[in-house]
Design a protein around this motif. Structure first.
Motif, PDB file in Angstrom:
ATOM      1  N   VAL B 282       1.406   9.249   4.418  1.00  0.00           N
ATOM      2  CA  VAL B 282       1.656   9.728   5.770  1.00  0.00           C
ATOM      3  C   VAL B 282       2.560   8.746   6.509  1.00  0.00           C
ATOM      4  O   VAL B 282       3.416   9.144   7.299  1.00  0.00           O
ATOM      5  CB  VAL B 282       0.327   9.976   6.530  1.00  0.00           C
ATOM      6  N   LEU B 283       2.410   7.455   6.224  1.00  0.00           N
ATOM      7  CA  LEU B 283       3.265   6.457   6.862  1.00  0.00           C
ATOM      8  C   LEU B 283       4.685   6.550   6.330  1.00  0.00           C
ATOM      9  O   LEU B 283       5.656   6.520   7.084  1.00  0.00           O
ATOM     10  CB  LEU B 283       2.693   5.055   6.611  1.00  0.00           C
ATOM     11  N   LEU B 284       4.809   6.681   5.006  1.00  0.00           N
ATOM     12  CA  LEU B 284       6.139   6.742   4.405  1.00  0.00           C
ATOM     13  C   LEU B 284       6.870   8.007   4.844  1.00  0.00           C
ATOM     14  O   LEU B 284       8.045   7.976   5.202  1.00  0.00           O
ATOM     15  CB  LEU B 284       6.030   6.694   2.879  1.00  0.00           C
ATOM     16  N   LEU B 285       6.176   9.149   4.812  1.00  0.00           N
ATOM     17  CA  LEU B 285       6.809  10.408   5.206  1.00  0.00           C
ATOM     18  C   LEU B 285       7.248  10.378   6.664  1.00  0.00           C
ATOM     19  O   LEU B 285       8.194  11.053   7.042  1.00  0.00           O
ATOM     20  CB  LEU B 285       5.844  11.579   4.998  1.00  0.00           C
ATOM     21  N   SER B 286       6.545   9.598   7.487  1.00  0.00           N
ATOM     22  CA  SER B 286       6.904   9.536   8.898  1.00  0.00           C
ATOM     23  C   SER B 286       7.892   8.409   9.184  1.00  0.00           C
ATOM     24  O   SER B 286       8.265   8.196  10.328  1.00  0.00           O
ATOM     25  CB  SER B 286       5.648   9.320   9.749  1.00  0.00           C
ATOM     26  N   GLY B 287       8.260   7.687   8.141  1.00  0.00           N
ATOM     27  CA  GLY B 287       9.291   6.678   8.313  1.00  0.00           C
ATOM     28  C   GLY B 287       8.849   5.434   9.055  1.00  0.00           C
ATOM     29  O   GLY B 287       9.600   4.876   9.850  1.00  0.00           O
ATOM     30  N   VAL B 288       7.639   4.954   8.796  1.00  0.00           N
ATOM     31  CA  VAL B 288       7.228   3.692   9.410  1.00  0.00           C
ATOM     32  C   VAL B 288       7.037   2.603   8.364  1.00  0.00           C
ATOM     33  O   VAL B 288       6.530   1.534   8.679  1.00  0.00           O
ATOM     34  CB  VAL B 288       5.934   3.841  10.234  1.00  0.00           C
ATOM     35  N   GLU B 291       3.781  -0.637   5.449  1.00  0.00           N
ATOM     36  CA  GLU B 291       2.879  -1.615   6.063  1.00  0.00           C
ATOM     37  C   GLU B 291       2.746  -1.393   7.548  1.00  0.00           C
ATOM     38  O   GLU B 291       2.364  -2.291   8.290  1.00  0.00           O
ATOM     39  CB  GLU B 291       3.375  -3.033   5.781  1.00  0.00           C
ATOM     40  N   GLY B 292       3.089  -0.190   7.987  1.00  0.00           N
ATOM     41  CA  GLY B 292       3.087   0.074   9.420  1.00  0.00           C
ATOM     42  C   GLY B 292       1.694   0.205   9.986  1.00  0.00           C
ATOM     43  O   GLY B 292       1.254   1.310  10.238  1.00  0.00           O
ATOM     44  N   ASP B 293       1.004  -0.895  10.167  1.00  0.00           N
ATOM     45  CA  ASP B 293      -0.276  -0.758  10.846  1.00  0.00           C
ATOM     46  C   ASP B 293      -0.216  -1.401  12.221  1.00  0.00           C
ATOM     47  O   ASP B 293       0.775  -2.030  12.590  1.00  0.00           O
ATOM     48  CB  ASP B 293      -1.446  -1.265   9.987  1.00  0.00           C
ATOM     49  N   ILE B 294      -1.269  -1.216  12.990  1.00  0.00           N
ATOM     50  CA  ILE B 294      -1.206  -1.624  14.393  1.00  0.00           C
ATOM     51  C   ILE B 294      -1.264  -3.131  14.563  1.00  0.00           C
ATOM     52  O   ILE B 294      -1.158  -3.622  15.671  1.00  0.00           O
ATOM     53  CB  ILE B 294      -2.334  -0.972  15.233  1.00  0.00           C
ATOM     54  N   ASN B 295      -1.458  -3.872  13.475  1.00  0.00           N
ATOM     55  CA  ASN B 295      -1.455  -5.326  13.590  1.00  0.00           C
ATOM     56  C   ASN B 295      -0.100  -5.938  13.233  1.00  0.00           C
ATOM     57  O   ASN B 295       0.078  -7.141  13.321  1.00  0.00           O
ATOM     58  CB  ASN B 295      -2.542  -5.924  12.691  1.00  0.00           C
ATOM     59  N   GLU B 296       0.827  -5.079  12.819  1.00  0.00           N
ATOM     60  CA  GLU B 296       2.157  -5.576  12.471  1.00  0.00           C
ATOM     61  C   GLU B 296       2.837  -6.095  13.745  1.00  0.00           C
ATOM     62  O   GLU B 296       2.752  -5.460  14.791  1.00  0.00           O
ATOM     63  CB  GLU B 296       2.959  -4.414  11.873  1.00  0.00           C
ATOM     64  N   PRO B 297       3.525  -7.237  13.651  1.00  0.00           N
ATOM     65  CA  PRO B 297       4.247  -7.718  14.832  1.00  0.00           C
ATOM     66  C   PRO B 297       5.261  -6.671  15.326  1.00  0.00           C
ATOM     67  O   PRO B 297       5.859  -5.966  14.523  1.00  0.00           O
ATOM     68  CB  PRO B 297       4.975  -8.974  14.314  1.00  0.00           C
ATOM     69  N   VAL B 298       5.431  -6.609  16.654  1.00  0.00           N
ATOM     70  CA  VAL B 298       6.291  -5.582  17.260  1.00  0.00           C
ATOM     71  C   VAL B 298       7.704  -5.600  16.678  1.00  0.00           C
ATOM     72  O   VAL B 298       8.277  -4.551  16.368  1.00  0.00           O
ATOM     73  CB  VAL B 298       6.329  -5.766  18.801  1.00  0.00           C
ATOM     74  N   THR B 299       8.259  -6.796  16.479  1.00  0.00           N
ATOM     75  CA  THR B 299       9.640  -6.842  16.002  1.00  0.00           C
ATOM     76  C   THR B 299       9.761  -6.289  14.583  1.00  0.00           C
ATOM     77  O   THR B 299      10.752  -5.645  14.245  1.00  0.00           O
ATOM     78  CB  THR B 299      10.187  -8.289  16.014  1.00  0.00           C
ATOM     79  N   SER B 304      11.500  -1.765  11.017  1.00  0.00           N
ATOM     80  CA  SER B 304      11.326  -0.734   9.995  1.00  0.00           C
ATOM     81  C   SER B 304      11.465   0.668  10.599  1.00  0.00           C
ATOM     82  O   SER B 304      11.956   1.580   9.955  1.00  0.00           O
ATOM     83  CB  SER B 304       9.978  -0.890   9.286  1.00  0.00           C
ATOM     84  N   ARG B 305      11.095   0.826  11.878  1.00  0.00           N
ATOM     85  CA  ARG B 305      11.161   2.176  12.438  1.00  0.00           C
ATOM     86  C   ARG B 305      12.557   2.570  12.883  1.00  0.00           C
ATOM     87  O   ARG B 305      12.949   3.727  12.783  1.00  0.00           O
ATOM     88  CB  ARG B 305      10.216   2.290  13.637  1.00  0.00           C
ATOM     89  N   VAL B 306      13.319   1.603  13.408  1.00  0.00           N
ATOM     90  CA  VAL B 306      14.610   1.986  13.981  1.00  0.00           C
ATOM     91  C   VAL B 306      15.573   2.453  12.893  1.00  0.00           C
ATOM     92  O   VAL B 306      16.391   3.344  13.109  1.00  0.00           O
ATOM     93  CB  VAL B 306      15.209   0.822  14.824  1.00  0.00           C
ATOM     94  N   ARG B 307      15.411   1.882  11.710  1.00  0.00           N
ATOM     95  CA  ARG B 307      16.252   2.315  10.583  1.00  0.00           C
ATOM     96  C   ARG B 307      16.092   3.817  10.351  1.00  0.00           C
ATOM     97  O   ARG B 307      17.048   4.536  10.128  1.00  0.00           O
ATOM     98  CB  ARG B 307      15.806   1.574   9.318  1.00  0.00           C
ATOM     99  N   TRP B 308      14.861   4.234  10.391  1.00  0.00           N
ATOM    100  CA  TRP B 308      14.536   5.640  10.182  1.00  0.00           C
ATOM    101  C   TRP B 308      15.105   6.524  11.302  1.00  0.00           C
ATOM    102  O   TRP B 308      15.638   7.599  11.061  1.00  0.00           O
ATOM    103  CB  TRP B 308      13.010   5.742  10.144  1.00  0.00           C
TER     104      TRP B 308
END
Lengths: 471, 471
Positions: B282-288, B291-299, B304-308
């Motif tokens: 679900v994370l990969l399909l949504s382009g995050v 490792e896109g969890d809520i503890n990941e640093p904002v930057t 990873s998201r802006v590329r998508w």
């Protein structure tokens, strides 16, 4: 690779090279050889090919065959397709096969399984068939299955085995070992011995490795672990799976309302639930229901999917209604219609990103009441960075390509605004749904899309009108 | 509920009622009490609250604290936040904490862990820090970790424990039991004894329950299971997880290139991988990213998201280019711009549905070369049913509301066409990507959206033009 072949026992070597690929999937060539043999009436070849397989692989083989090939295949493999194979099979495929069998045959199969597998087999039948099968089972097995069916669907009571290994606290390790050696009626697989008091309440647990390594004279209550994770019999399987994962359990005692030991759940029955529950989110978020797999009958897939599409049609109508308010501006400046889907589309993607992260965090219990507002703040910050980047790109692009700085400014501002709205909607909508007890994965994405579409169109067309474009 | 309290051991009862909720999450009130105590300098209260918790819950507590509260919390809980707690912690949070520690402290922590947990701790550090920590470890532990780090990331070699319980095939059960009693250096948890030949190749395995229940004189080779699942040391963790799940394993032997027993993987180290890999889609399909969890640093999330989003911006430009070809028609009949997002949007949803089902089926190895074309046929049939339903609804709606049967006919035809294209794209694009060795979850949805957007606009505007609307 070739070295591995030399040393591995012959079965494994053959298995690795001809039957399954490196990802443990059955090779298409192997599946075809079996199916061709069945079609040619060469039952012997088919059986000799399938005989050495693990029940899970036999189940895969039947799933991989086309619907109209399955009956012949199962008939050719009579005896090989046993209760264990059925227990491993995709439920849609299994239902199709069970429909062809007489209740007596289903009852015989269920009788060979452990309670939890027998329940999984029987619970999918409709009420009338269930009754017919239960009536034909041995009284003991029947009672066990009926008791399990008395617990709610997807609860610990349906997952557990009733055979457990329980010993009184005053025994010593030697007595436990002698009991294990002497007793026939023990579960097929067990990894710990539960210690119970006279009223059959668990007071501790002892790993088999501890029993093996402790002198016979030691009291079992002196080596048992008192802090064990107990599973209430009516606990939802998702919560059971979460406890197994969080506390790294291999097995756990199940207790009834009064805290008495009534069964045991082992991790091998839980791994597929962990997998299903974790994989469910992508299906739910995409609106295909929680059972949307490729073995589901077409009409069932249609029924669950079309509902979702109708819901999305309605949200699309909301967006259309928004656009309609700007028909005059669009007539005068059709390029607005060219650009508006960009604002809505990229906003939708940003919303989906936040939604996926939020839904996973909720599902894995990382996002709770304690860090809710922090998570919202975090998503706003990510949205700001994303929004600024995309706004600059599209703003500059439109200004340069269409030669209109005002159009560029409008689309940049609308984009930034919509991405921030998307971030907020993506985190707040699932959190709100969860607060009201709804599954955030089920309905969130309709609402998020409605927000990003409507707000995207409104922001872009509204701003364009406000600055006098399309006038 | 009240009955449970009476019988459960006091720790469990308190735990269930005050500390965690029914889903085994720490209650926000409890988290707040601990954090308030720390802030007030009342270290003693904080420690007495946290002391009884399971290491996994202590890890959760630290994750739930805000970033700027964590250091104080960890300092207050010195000794309680031990190696086991760190092993259970979210990697982003753990990295943040480890950054504050001296290499010697990290080395001490790693020394207390089993090899697999020590490796998980150290592999996230950057090369320089890794070196500094390794240099400060005991030579034995260091060698073990360095060997594990020599295996590819996310491979069996990194997951395994090197301590295994292996016995020669000529031993009898009594000798095995005596060996287990006498040997100090055994893994903390083990569930089976591996039987090896003189060159240390596994030839079979014996469950501890079998050893316990077999008379001492019996040869271990007479009761061992020869058909065991061996894990090659360089196997990808996703494939390891799949084998554990498919064959319901509790532990498995890991073998090197030459088939020698080099370690063991236990299911408790696998359940979180099963969960992660299944939830990753679900994370990969949504382009995050994975490792896109809520503890990941904002930057990092931003990166990873802006590329998508940029990729989606480009596909939106393709759709805009399509619309631009029909600017004249839109100027003359702006209602086309009102309706066109409906065709693209519902098509996009239909594509996402098929995509989710296909990606899950590939990930769970249900969709292979054997049933590929059958799955495509199935999706076409579902798409036809969905397409006809939605086409009739929107066609009738537009005809009635806008009073234009020709517009209703055009949108119905475009809708049907786009939903069929969506179904085809949703199944063919991931299958194609998978065939070429790409992860179908990573890139599929950009392509599917591009198809449904462009085809949606093209079909609707093109058909409208063809029948003379907007002229």
């Amino acid at each position: 690779m070739s070295e591995t072949e030399q040393i591995a026992p012959p079965e494994v070597a053959e298995d690795d090279n001809n039957v399954t690929d490196e990802e443990s999937r059955l090779r298409p060539e192997f599946v075809e050889r079996v199916l061709d043999a069945v079609e040619a009436g060469d039952v012997e070849t088919a059986r000799s090919l399938v005989e050495p397989l693990h029940p899970a692989d036999v189940a895969d083989l039947i799933e991989l065959a086309a619907r109209d090939e399955r009956e012949g295949l199962v008939r050719a493999l009579a005896g090989i397709v046993d209760a264990d194979v059925l227990a491993e099979m995709n439920e849609h495929v299994r239902e199709g096969l069970l429909d062809e069998l007489e209740p007596q045959q289903v009852a015989d199969i269920a009788g060979q399984l452990e309670t939890d597998d027998a329940v999984a087999l029987i619970e999918d039948l409709d009420a009338e068939e269930q009754q017919a099968v239960l009536e034909r089972m041995e009284p003991d097995d029947r009672a066990a299955v009926e008791e399990a069916l008395g617990y709610p669907e997807e609860s610990a009571g349906r997952l557990m085995q009733r055979d457990v290994c329980a010993v009184p606290e005053h025994w010593n390790v030697g007595q436990v070992i002698d009991y294990l050696r002497a007793t026939e009626e023990l579960p097929a697989d067990f990894w710990e011995v539960f210690v119970v008091n006279p009223s059959h309440h668990p007071v501790g647990t002892t790993k088999l490795s501890t029993i093996l390594r402790t002198p016979r004279k030691t009291l079992v209550s002196d080596v048992m672990i008192e802090d064990q994770t107990l599973i209430p019999v009516d606990m939802d399987q998702e919560d059971v799976a979460y406890r197994f994962q969080k506390y790294a359990l291999v097995s756990a005692a199940v207790v009834d309302d009064e805290g008495r030991l009534v069964g045991m759940i082992t991790v091998d029955d839980i791994v597929h639930i962990i997998q299903e529950e974790a994989g469910e989110d992508v299906l739910l978020l995409s609106g295909v229901g929680d059972e949307g797999d490729i073995n589901e009958p077409v009409t069932e897939s249609y029924r669950s999917r079309v509902r979702w599409l109708v819901a999305n049609l309605l949200t699309a109508l909301v967006a259309a209604f928004v656009i309609r308010q700007f028909e005059d501006e669009i007539s005068r400046l059709a390029v607005l219609a060219v650009l508006m889907p960009i604002v809505a589309g990229v906003g939708g993607n940003a919303g989906t990103q936040t939604l996926a992260v939020t839904v996973r965090a909720i599902a894995t219990n990382q996002l709770t009441g304690s860090n809710r507002w922090r998570a919202v703040g975090r998503e706003i910050r990510v949205a700001l960075l994303n929004g600024l980047t995309i706004a600059v790109l599209i703003g500059l692009g439109v200004t340069l390509v269409l030669g209109s700085p005002s159009l560029g400014g409008v689309i940049a501002a609308a984009m930034l605004f919509n991405i921030i709205v998307a971030g907020l909607a993506g985190v707040l909508i699932p959190l709100t749904l969860e607060r009201f007890g709804a599954d955030p994965a089920v309905a969130s994405s309709v609402f998020v899309t409605m927000m990003t579409d409507s707000v995207g169109f409104l922001a872009f067309l509204g701003l364009a009108t406000a600055v006098g474009l399309g006038r």
